[in-house]
Scaffold this motif. Structure first.
Motif, PDB file in Angstrom:
ATOM      1  N   LEU A 162     -74.920  41.397   4.931  1.00 40.02           N
ATOM      2  CA  LEU A 162     -75.242  41.035   3.549  1.00 40.02           C
ATOM      3  C   LEU A 162     -74.007  40.470   2.845  1.00 40.02           C
ATOM      4  O   LEU A 162     -74.075  39.473   2.142  1.00 40.02           O
ATOM      5  CB  LEU A 162     -75.777  42.256   2.803  1.00 40.02           C
ATOM      6  CG  LEU A 162     -76.421  41.931   1.453  1.00 40.02           C
ATOM      7  CD1 LEU A 162     -77.511  42.941   1.137  1.00 40.02           C
ATOM      8  CD2 LEU A 162     -75.417  41.910   0.320  1.00 40.02           C
ATOM      9  N   LEU A 163     -72.889  41.109   3.104  1.00 39.80           N
ATOM     10  CA  LEU A 163     -71.649  40.624   2.493  1.00 39.80           C
ATOM     11  C   LEU A 163     -71.324  39.219   2.972  1.00 39.80           C
ATOM     12  O   LEU A 163     -70.907  38.360   2.201  1.00 39.80           O
ATOM     13  CB  LEU A 163     -70.488  41.563   2.829  1.00 39.80           C
ATOM     14  CG  LEU A 163     -70.411  42.870   2.062  1.00 39.80           C
ATOM     15  CD1 LEU A 163     -69.174  43.644   2.476  1.00 39.80           C
ATOM     16  CD2 LEU A 163     -70.397  42.611   0.564  1.00 39.80           C
ATOM     17  N   ASP A 168     -66.294  20.651  -8.329  1.00 42.55           N
ATOM     18  CA  ASP A 168     -66.353  20.337  -9.757  1.00 42.55           C
ATOM     19  C   ASP A 168     -65.660  21.410 -10.594  1.00 42.55           C
ATOM     20  O   ASP A 168     -64.919  21.111 -11.528  1.00 42.55           O
ATOM     21  CB  ASP A 168     -67.813  20.248 -10.219  1.00 42.55           C
ATOM     22  CG  ASP A 168     -68.406  18.882  -9.947  1.00 42.55           C
ATOM     23  OD1 ASP A 168     -67.651  18.019  -9.461  1.00 42.55           O
ATOM     24  OD2 ASP A 168     -69.600  18.696 -10.210  1.00 42.55           O
ATOM     25  N   ASP A 169     -65.954  22.645 -10.246  1.00 41.62           N
ATOM     26  CA  ASP A 169     -65.345  23.750 -10.996  1.00 41.62           C
ATOM     27  C   ASP A 169     -63.825  23.636 -10.959  1.00 41.62           C
ATOM     28  O   ASP A 169     -63.143  23.775 -11.969  1.00 41.62           O
ATOM     29  CB  ASP A 169     -65.754  25.099 -10.381  1.00 41.62           C
ATOM     30  CG  ASP A 169     -67.248  25.375 -10.543  1.00 41.62           C
ATOM     31  OD1 ASP A 169     -67.826  24.886 -11.528  1.00 41.62           O
ATOM     32  OD2 ASP A 169     -67.812  26.078  -9.686  1.00 41.62           O
ATOM     33  N   LYS A 170     -63.358  23.391  -9.749  1.00 39.46           N
ATOM     34  CA  LYS A 170     -61.910  23.352  -9.566  1.00 39.46           C
ATOM     35  C   LYS A 170     -61.285  22.200 -10.353  1.00 39.46           C
ATOM     36  O   LYS A 170     -60.262  22.353 -11.006  1.00 39.46           O
ATOM     37  CB  LYS A 170     -61.620  23.196  -8.070  1.00 39.46           C
ATOM     38  CG  LYS A 170     -60.191  23.440  -7.684  1.00 39.46           C
ATOM     39  CD  LYS A 170     -60.108  23.523  -6.169  1.00 39.46           C
ATOM     40  CE  LYS A 170     -58.698  23.772  -5.711  1.00 39.46           C
ATOM     41  NZ  LYS A 170     -58.638  23.977  -4.250  1.00 39.46           N
ATOM     42  N   ILE A 179     -73.371  36.945   4.053  1.00 38.61           N
ATOM     43  CA  ILE A 179     -74.278  35.973   3.451  1.00 38.61           C
ATOM     44  C   ILE A 179     -73.893  35.715   1.994  1.00 38.61           C
ATOM     45  O   ILE A 179     -73.879  34.580   1.527  1.00 38.61           O
ATOM     46  CB  ILE A 179     -75.734  36.492   3.505  1.00 38.61           C
ATOM     47  CG1 ILE A 179     -76.185  36.636   4.956  1.00 38.61           C
ATOM     48  CG2 ILE A 179     -76.662  35.542   2.770  1.00 38.61           C
ATOM     49  CD1 ILE A 179     -77.503  37.355   5.117  1.00 38.61           C
ATOM     50  N   ALA A 180     -73.570  36.779   1.300  1.00 34.95           N
ATOM     51  CA  ALA A 180     -73.337  36.655  -0.145  1.00 34.95           C
ATOM     52  C   ALA A 180     -71.957  36.121  -0.479  1.00 34.95           C
ATOM     53  O   ALA A 180     -71.738  35.609  -1.572  1.00 34.95           O
ATOM     54  CB  ALA A 180     -73.527  38.015  -0.807  1.00 34.95           C
ATOM     55  N   SER A 181     -71.054  36.231   0.470  1.00 33.13           N
ATOM     56  CA  SER A 181     -69.653  36.026   0.102  1.00 33.13           C
ATOM     57  C   SER A 181     -69.359  34.617  -0.405  1.00 33.13           C
ATOM     58  O   SER A 181     -68.523  34.434  -1.276  1.00 33.13           O
ATOM     59  CB  SER A 181     -68.748  36.355   1.286  1.00 33.13           C
ATOM     60  OG  SER A 181     -69.024  35.462   2.337  1.00 33.13           O
ATOM     61  N   GLY A 182     -70.071  33.626   0.132  1.00 35.41           N
ATOM     62  CA  GLY A 182     -69.768  32.264  -0.296  1.00 35.41           C
ATOM     63  C   GLY A 182     -70.247  31.942  -1.702  1.00 35.41           C
ATOM     64  O   GLY A 182     -69.809  30.975  -2.309  1.00 35.41           O
ATOM     65  N   ALA A 183     -71.136  32.767  -2.202  1.00 29.95           N
ATOM     66  CA  ALA A 183     -71.798  32.424  -3.463  1.00 29.95           C
ATOM     67  C   ALA A 183     -70.851  32.451  -4.657  1.00 29.95           C
ATOM     68  O   ALA A 183     -71.145  31.869  -5.690  1.00 29.95           O
ATOM     69  CB  ALA A 183     -72.959  33.385  -3.714  1.00 29.95           C
ATOM     70  N   ASP A 184     -69.755  33.132  -4.518  1.00 35.68           N
ATOM     71  CA  ASP A 184     -68.843  33.227  -5.654  1.00 35.68           C
ATOM     72  C   ASP A 184     -67.768  32.147  -5.642  1.00 35.68           C
ATOM     73  O   ASP A 184     -66.938  32.072  -6.539  1.00 35.68           O
ATOM     74  CB  ASP A 184     -68.168  34.607  -5.671  1.00 35.68           C
ATOM     75  CG  ASP A 184     -69.158  35.687  -6.041  1.00 35.68           C
ATOM     76  OD1 ASP A 184     -69.978  35.438  -6.944  1.00 35.68           O
ATOM     77  OD2 ASP A 184     -69.131  36.764  -5.426  1.00 35.68           O
ATOM     78  N   ASP A 185     -67.798  31.342  -4.585  1.00 34.21           N
ATOM     79  CA  ASP A 185     -66.777  30.293  -4.527  1.00 34.21           C
ATOM     80  C   ASP A 185     -67.031  29.233  -5.593  1.00 34.21           C
ATOM     81  O   ASP A 185     -68.174  28.952  -5.931  1.00 34.21           O
ATOM     82  CB  ASP A 185     -66.794  29.630  -3.144  1.00 34.21           C
ATOM     83  CG  ASP A 185     -66.059  30.473  -2.117  1.00 34.21           C
ATOM     84  OD1 ASP A 185     -65.110  31.179  -2.508  1.00 34.21           O
ATOM     85  OD2 ASP A 185     -66.445  30.439  -0.941  1.00 34.21           O
ATOM     86  N   PRO A 186     -65.976  28.679  -6.090  1.00 31.05           N
ATOM     87  CA  PRO A 186     -66.141  27.592  -7.056  1.00 31.05           C
ATOM     88  C   PRO A 186     -66.531  26.309  -6.325  1.00 31.05           C
ATOM     89  O   PRO A 186     -66.247  26.152  -5.144  1.00 31.05           O
ATOM     90  CB  PRO A 186     -64.748  27.455  -7.667  1.00 31.05           C
ATOM     91  CG  PRO A 186     -63.823  27.905  -6.579  1.00 31.05           C
ATOM     92  CD  PRO A 186     -64.558  28.985  -5.824  1.00 31.05           C
ATOM     93  N   SER A 187     -67.178  25.439  -7.038  1.00 29.96           N
ATOM     94  CA  SER A 187     -67.454  24.126  -6.464  1.00 29.96           C
ATOM     95  C   SER A 187     -66.225  23.241  -6.683  1.00 29.96           C
ATOM     96  O   SER A 187     -65.297  23.611  -7.394  1.00 29.96           O
ATOM     97  CB  SER A 187     -68.667  23.503  -7.161  1.00 29.96           C
ATOM     98  OG  SER A 187     -68.323  23.207  -8.499  1.00 29.96           O
TER      99      SER A 187
END
Lengths: 301, 192
Positions: free
Chosen positions: A11-12, A24-26, A14-22
């Motif tokens: 689960l970790l 664009d964010d950067k 799978i979920a871990s990438g979701a918090d990365d910035p795009s």
């Protein structure tokens, strides 16, 4: 340490990438950071450098760059607010742009001592639109050095000394290496107050005797947008709108027009989420890094 | 990687640092290499999406200001995290005062590809809900250990806590996570 079960690990994973910035964010934050440092260059010098001399000539150029009038007043008042915030040492983040300016001011205090041109050197690596931004920065440098040359003040030495006096607290201000940081004392070190201590904004009146058509309008644009963003972050939508209107009135076709309209869309959707606002923004400014944020704010509910 | 200007921030910072210290990493390199980490950390520390920009920016402004003082005694990530948690902590305090409404549980970055996203999004939602349910001190230990693969001594340094405390917090957080996973097991299995 006992390990997590394979299921939990999965689960970790799978979920871990979701918090990365795009990307664009950067890029967006980088640009805002550049803006904060640049805005700090204006407000910081104006507020912290004091009355006269070399430092003041930079402040003078910066104020001149605001093309006078309300915009200039805005720049100065933001600077004053920054110092206030730094002195209190509280709410550093919540204030958004204002707090950013406070830190920008401190960064700048350090830079002033190194030399007036430094400000530009610092902002350069962050420049995302080299042609436009750097040209403006260069114009700012030119106007600064002109002002410095044409308007030598007797107290230049004193003021330079003053400026360098500002530095040690910044540098020595112990950031207490993380290991020494108490978990119970999470506040940003309030010693920021010490850096703004030498500020004597009340003694400075650079705006009255300066005419500088080769203005660094970008810095002023940034100040206004930061003001709008700070107001938005603080839920003061009326003030945000005022700042944006001011920007529109002064810089209808300014370099940061898209940012202004994006911020305006955010303000509108903070009042009442309306997907139409996001659509209009996206079609008027395709590819704006703010588009995702506007969409998120306007699609609510 | 940003193109490094020959007369950029880096030299200013390096030139202003005392000679006895190791060479300070260039600011733009720090930004390039660690922005993701800082962003993730802020997010996992509970910063709402619409505030992430400002918080991330604030963190890097502090980094910009303090980088010359980085002594290399800790790892850069440890140092960055220590700054991030202070900024986030301040932010949360003032956000509590100012914000009457709760933020949307929606992600800010909408650039992710559509396929496979539902599962990932759901896993992330579960993870975020779980992290939010944890006490602050357990949450950050859990995140740093399980998601950032930091060692216990590194976490101890980043969070200014004794190593033994880190271990016990981690143990508690892991137990809580296992319970959380068990609760969601059926749901995840069905949709993946």
């Amino acid at each position: 340490m006992n390990e997590l079960s394979p299921e939990a690990k999965e689960l970790l994973t799978i979920a871990s990438g979701a918090d990365d910035p795009s990307i664009d964010d950067k890029a967006r934050v980088r640009r805002a950071l550049m803006a904060a440092v640049a805005a700090g260059a204006v407000t910081g010098v104006a507020a912290a450098a004091g009355a006269s001399g070399a430092a003041s000539s930079v402040g003078t150029a910066a104020s001149a760059a605001t093309a006078g009038g309300a915009a200039g007043a805005g720049a100065v008042s933001v600077g004053a607010a920054s110092v206030g915030a730094a002195s209190v040492g509280a709410g550093a983040v919540g204030g958004g742009a204002v707090a950013g300016s406070a830190l920008g001011a401190k960064v700048l205090a350090l830079l002033v001592a190194v030399g007036a041109g430094t400000t530009v050197a610092v902002t350069k690596p962050w420049s995302e639109e080299p042609s436009a931004v750097e040209a403006r920065e260069q114009a700012a440098v030119d106007s600064r050095s002109q002002v410095t040359a044409e308007r030598p003040r007797t107290s230049a030495a004193t003021s330079a000394q003053q400026a360098s006096d500002v530095v040690p607290p910044v540098v020595d201000e112990s950031i207490a290496a993380p290991s020494e940081t108490s978990p119970e004392a999470p506040a940003l070190d309030p010693s920021g107050a010490s850096t703004s201590e030498p500020a004597r904004p009340s003694t400075r009146r650079p705006r009255e005797n300066v005419v500088a058509p080769s203005a660094d309008t970008l810095a002023t644009e940034l100040v206004l947008l930061r003001r709008a963003r700070a107001a938005l972050a603080a839920n003061d939508l009326a003030e945000a709108t005022r700042a944006l209107d001011e920007h529109t009135a002064t810089f209808a076709d300014g370099a940061l027009r898209a940012e202004r309209e994006g911020t305006r869309a955010l303000v509108r959707c903070a009042e009442r989420p309306d997907p139409e606002v996001a659509r209009a923004f996206a079609s008027a400014h395709p590819g704006s890094p703010l588009a995702a944020r506007v969409r998120a704010a306007c699609d609510a509910e | 990687m940003l193109a490094v200007s020959p007369s950029g921030t880096n030299e200013e910072i390096e030139a202003s640092g005392p000679r006895s210290r190791p060479v300070v990493p260039a600011f733009d390199r720090v930004y390039e290499e660690h922005f993701d980490f800082v962003w993730r950390s802020a997010r996992r520390l509970g910063v709402a999406d619409e505030a992430l920009d400002d918080v991330a920016q604030e963190i890097f402004l502090v980094v910009h200001r303090k980088l010359a003082e980085f002594e290399g005694r800790s790892s850069l990530r440890t140092w960055l995290y220590a700054i991030a948690r202070r900024v986030v902590s301040d932010h949360r305090r003032s956000a509590r005062r100012k914000r009457p409404h709760t933020p949307l549980p929606e992600t800010l970055s909408s650039t992710a590809t559509p396929h496979g996203d539902a599962v990932r999004q759901q896993a992330a939602t579960i993870l975020h809900a779980f992290l939010e349910s944890l006490p602050d001190e357990q949450r950050e230990v859990f995140v740093l250990a399980e998601l950032e693969q930091m060692t216990a001594p590194e976490i101890a340094e980043a969070t200014a806590a004794p190593v033994n405390t880190v271990y016990s917090r981690l143990r508690l957080a892991r137990q809580a996570f296992e319970r959380c996973v068990a609760r969601h097991r059926a749901r995840l299995g069905r949709e993946s």
